[in-house]
Design a protein around this motif. Structure first.
Motif, PDB file in Angstrom:
ATOM      1  N   VAL A 142      70.458  28.153 -16.422  1.00  0.00           N
ATOM      2  CA  VAL A 142      69.707  28.364 -15.188  1.00  0.00           C
ATOM      3  C   VAL A 142      69.417  27.030 -14.498  1.00  0.00           C
ATOM      4  O   VAL A 142      69.226  26.975 -13.273  1.00  0.00           O
ATOM      5  CB  VAL A 142      68.380  29.111 -15.452  1.00  0.00           C
ATOM      6  N   GLY A 202      68.886  31.714 -19.619  1.00  0.00           N
ATOM      7  CA  GLY A 202      67.592  31.177 -19.233  1.00  0.00           C
ATOM      8  C   GLY A 202      66.926  30.555 -20.443  1.00  0.00           C
ATOM      9  O   GLY A 202      67.555  29.812 -21.198  1.00  0.00           O
ATOM     10  N   THR A 223      58.334  34.954 -16.833  1.00  0.00           N
ATOM     11  CA  THR A 223      59.537  35.790 -16.900  1.00  0.00           C
ATOM     12  C   THR A 223      59.177  37.251 -16.655  1.00  0.00           C
ATOM     13  O   THR A 223      58.283  37.781 -17.320  1.00  0.00           O
ATOM     14  CB  THR A 223      60.205  35.658 -18.287  1.00  0.00           C
ATOM     15  N   ASP A 257      68.519  35.730 -18.156  1.00  0.00           N
ATOM     16  CA  ASP A 257      67.257  34.980 -18.149  1.00  0.00           C
ATOM     17  C   ASP A 257      66.019  35.862 -18.048  1.00  0.00           C
ATOM     18  O   ASP A 257      64.922  35.362 -17.778  1.00  0.00           O
ATOM     19  CB  ASP A 257      67.263  33.965 -17.005  1.00  0.00           C
ATOM     20  N   TRP A 260      63.926  35.396 -14.868  1.00  0.00           N
ATOM     21  CA  TRP A 260      63.143  34.175 -14.636  1.00  0.00           C
ATOM     22  C   TRP A 260      63.458  33.526 -13.284  1.00  0.00           C
ATOM     23  O   TRP A 260      62.572  33.043 -12.593  1.00  0.00           O
ATOM     24  CB  TRP A 260      63.381  33.190 -15.773  1.00  0.00           C
ATOM     25  N   THR A 261      64.726  33.495 -12.897  1.00  0.00           N
ATOM     26  CA  THR A 261      65.095  32.800 -11.660  1.00  0.00           C
ATOM     27  C   THR A 261      64.933  33.648 -10.385  1.00  0.00           C
ATOM     28  O   THR A 261      65.186  33.157  -9.286  1.00  0.00           O
ATOM     29  CB  THR A 261      66.568  32.324 -11.724  1.00  0.00           C
TER      30      THR A 261
END
Length: 263
Positions: A142, A202, A223, A257, A260-261
């Motif tokens: 990430v 992630g 997250t 991830d 998360w992003t």
């Protein structure tokens, strides 16, 4: 040579994500060539994957060198299995203050995170093309997509007014380059029936990068799924991208991830 078995080369197979990928691919019926610098760790991975009953060949090599990469290719050519996959997982971080970056460390970071993947992929595409095609999966991050926020590492990264804040700039730049390498290789390799994709993990719990309780708690709250990931969850994505179920996917990036992003 009439080769029936399918073989996948996994770099960085001695621990963490590389180990989990090897175990998962063996369970899917692939013979695996396990690549890493420490033979004892590769042997441990082979022991964990052994119940699947496929061939598991450890190759101790430093893939940042031409000699190391050649030893991997020699092992591929010595196998009776057809090369059908390459997982460029080997990588490493380099963190230093902004105004105290070291050129040799930068070059080693790129040699490990980008150059090794490229110069293993080129001959792998050639070999897979002769055997009817295959797939390459580059393990990104990430941090090849977003900049590092030091607030997530309050006990690890410090800010020094004289030398600047500590950053993993070389690692991030390398993983960004790896994403673009995937796209270029995907186009070039298509005529050889080789698909090339990226899996970008992630925050994954691996033994190499132990996190403090504070960092674990911070990442969990940041997250959407409320927790950090496990190496096996990355391995599942790699297995999918090497399988026939992803036969019309190339040049893509699969982010693992927990969301998360996207926040």
């Amino acid at each position: 040579m009439n080769r029936v078995s399918r073989m996948v080369v996994v770099t960085g197979a001695g621990s963490g994500i590389g180990r989990a990928v090897t175990v998962r691919l063996a369970q899917s019926g692939y013979d695996c060539l396990l690549v890493g610098r420490r033979k004892e760790l590769l042997d441990e991975t082979a022991e964990l994957a052994a119940p699947a009953g496929t061939s598991l060949v450890p190759v101790s090599a430093d893939i940042t060198t031409e000699a190391g990469r050649q030893s991997v290719l020699d092992a591929v050519d010595a196998s009776s299995a057809a090369l059908s996959g390459l997982v460029n997982n080997a990588g490493g971080t380099y963190v230093a203050p902004l105004f105290a970056q070291n050129l040799d460390e930068w070059r080693h970071s790129f040699a490990l995170n980008v150059e090794a993947a490229a110069f293993l992929s080129f001959p792998a595409i050639e070999r897979m093309g002769r055997d009817g095609g295959g797939g390459i999966v580059n393990i990104g991050s990430v941090y090849g997509k977003v900049a590092l926020n030091r607030a997530f590492y309050p006990e690890r990264l410090t800010s020094n007014t004289e030398r600047g804040p500590e950053r993993g700039i070389a690692y991030a730049a390398g993983k960004g380059a790896l994403r673009q390498l995937t796209r270029e290789l995907a186009v070039a390799a298509a005529e050889y029936k080789v698909r090339v994709n990226t899996v970008s993990p992630g925050l994954i719990r691996v033994e190499k990068h132990s996190l403090t309780d504070v960092e674990t708690e911070v990442f969990g709250r940041a997250t959407p799924l409320g927790r950090m990931g496990a190496p096996a969850e990355v391995a599942g994505a790699v297995n999918f991208l090497l399988s026939d179920e992803s036969s019309f996917i190339t040049g893509a990036e699969l982010v693992v991830d927990g969301g998360w992003t996207i926040w």
